[in-house]
Write an enzyme that holds these catalytic residues in place. Structure first.
Site, mmCIF file in Angstrom:
data_model
loop_
_atom_site.group_PDB
_atom_site.id
_atom_site.type_symbol
_atom_site.label_atom_id
_atom_site.label_comp_id
_atom_site.label_asym_id
_atom_site.label_seq_id
_atom_site.Cartn_x
_atom_site.Cartn_y
_atom_site.Cartn_z
ATOM 1 N N TYR A 163 15.745 7.851 -7.326
ATOM 2 C CA TYR A 163 14.702 7.799 -8.236
ATOM 3 C C TYR A 163 13.605 6.655 -7.970
ATOM 4 O O TYR A 163 13.883 5.697 -7.192
ATOM 5 C CB TYR A 163 15.319 7.763 -9.724
ATOM 6 C CG TYR A 163 15.498 6.292 -10.122
ATOM 7 C CD1 TYR A 163 14.395 5.672 -11.024
ATOM 8 C CD2 TYR A 163 16.271 5.484 -9.766
ATOM 9 C CE1 TYR A 163 14.597 4.122 -11.036
ATOM 10 C CE2 TYR A 163 16.600 4.017 -10.183
ATOM 11 C CZ TYR A 163 15.544 3.506 -10.973
ATOM 12 O OH TYR A 163 15.717 2.253 -11.226
ATOM 13 N N LYS B 206 10.090 4.848 -10.350
ATOM 14 C CA LYS B 206 9.029 4.970 -11.671
ATOM 15 C C LYS B 206 7.617 4.472 -10.943
ATOM 16 O O LYS B 206 7.937 3.615 -10.400
ATOM 17 C CB LYS B 206 9.652 3.969 -12.629
ATOM 18 C CG LYS B 206 10.821 4.551 -13.453
ATOM 19 C CD LYS B 206 11.101 3.502 -14.336
ATOM 20 C CE LYS B 206 12.503 3.973 -15.060
ATOM 21 N NZ LYS B 206 12.948 2.832 -16.092
ATOM 22 N N GLU B 207 6.795 5.438 -11.351
ATOM 23 C CA GLU B 207 5.269 5.078 -11.009
ATOM 24 C C GLU B 207 4.542 4.876 -12.305
ATOM 25 O O GLU B 207 4.704 5.537 -13.059
ATOM 26 C CB GLU B 207 4.929 5.857 -9.756
ATOM 27 C CG GLU B 207 4.888 7.395 -10.568
ATOM 28 C CD GLU B 207 4.334 8.345 -9.297
ATOM 29 O OE1 GLU B 207 4.097 7.807 -8.044
ATOM 30 O OE2 GLU B 207 4.037 9.560 -9.444
ATOM 31 N N LYS C 27 -6.656 9.856 -7.219
ATOM 32 C CA LYS C 27 -5.513 9.295 -8.184
ATOM 33 C C LYS C 27 -4.857 8.338 -7.576
ATOM 34 O O LYS C 27 -4.301 8.519 -6.282
ATOM 35 C CB LYS C 27 -4.724 10.347 -8.618
ATOM 36 C CG LYS C 27 -3.672 10.056 -9.711
ATOM 37 C CD LYS C 27 -2.910 11.203 -10.198
ATOM 38 C CE LYS C 27 -1.827 10.962 -11.165
ATOM 39 N NZ LYS C 27 -1.127 11.932 -11.560
#
Length: 160
Positions: free
Chosen positions: A70, A72-73, A85
């Site tokens: 995994y 997280k951003e 973006k």
């Protein structure tokens, strides 16, 4: 150590349509529906899809492994005028390999009225000891996402 890699992917849909998908958290929801075996699952942990949003991406286990990976951003920039973006990985993914900073940038560039280019870039910073790990940094997953989403949107457009 500091570096950057990037690649351009041609997509057969107008830039405005593709940007609508990429600009917010719509990309994760769409990709989770059309290709969960590639990306896995995207959860919005915090925010509304704008700058400051934190998303968790859980990838399917690699072949021969039972363990999911995994990351997280955090969404750090959404520029509607230039269709850019940026996100920074704040946990897991390349960050777990020891990089101090990993920034992902997606830029949607209009080619003509029916196609665009997705420029995917990864910028990283870390200790010189990570020299062997740098070869694992790849924009290929971002290219794959652009290809699959572009194909999906193109097919959807042709069935209308």
């Amino acid at each position: 150590m500091h570096g950057q890699i990037s690649a351009d992917t041609l997509v057969g849909v107008p830039a405005t349509i593709l940007w609508d998908v990429y600009r917010a958290s719509e990309l994760g929801r769409l990709f989770g529906k059309i290709a969960p075996d590639v990306l896995g699952r995207v959860e919005i942990l915090e925010g509304d899809g704008g700058v400051g949003t934190i998303a968790k991406l859980t990838f399917p286990p690699a072949p021969g492994s039972a363990e999911s990976v995994y990351m997280k951003e955090k969404f750090t920039k959404i520029d509607d005028e230039n269709r850019v973006k940026e996100t920074e990985i704040i946990e897991g993914g390349y960050k777990a390999l020891g990089f101090d900073m990993v920034r992902i940038q997606i830029k949607i560039i209009e080619k003509d009225s029916e196609s665009c280019i997705v420029r995917s870039s990864i910028e990283y910073e870390g200790d010189d000891k990570l020299e062997d790990v740098v070869s694992h940094v790849s924009v290929k997953p971002l290219e794959t996402i652009a290809e699959i989403v572009g194909k999906h949107l193109s097919e959807r457009k042709s069935t209308r």
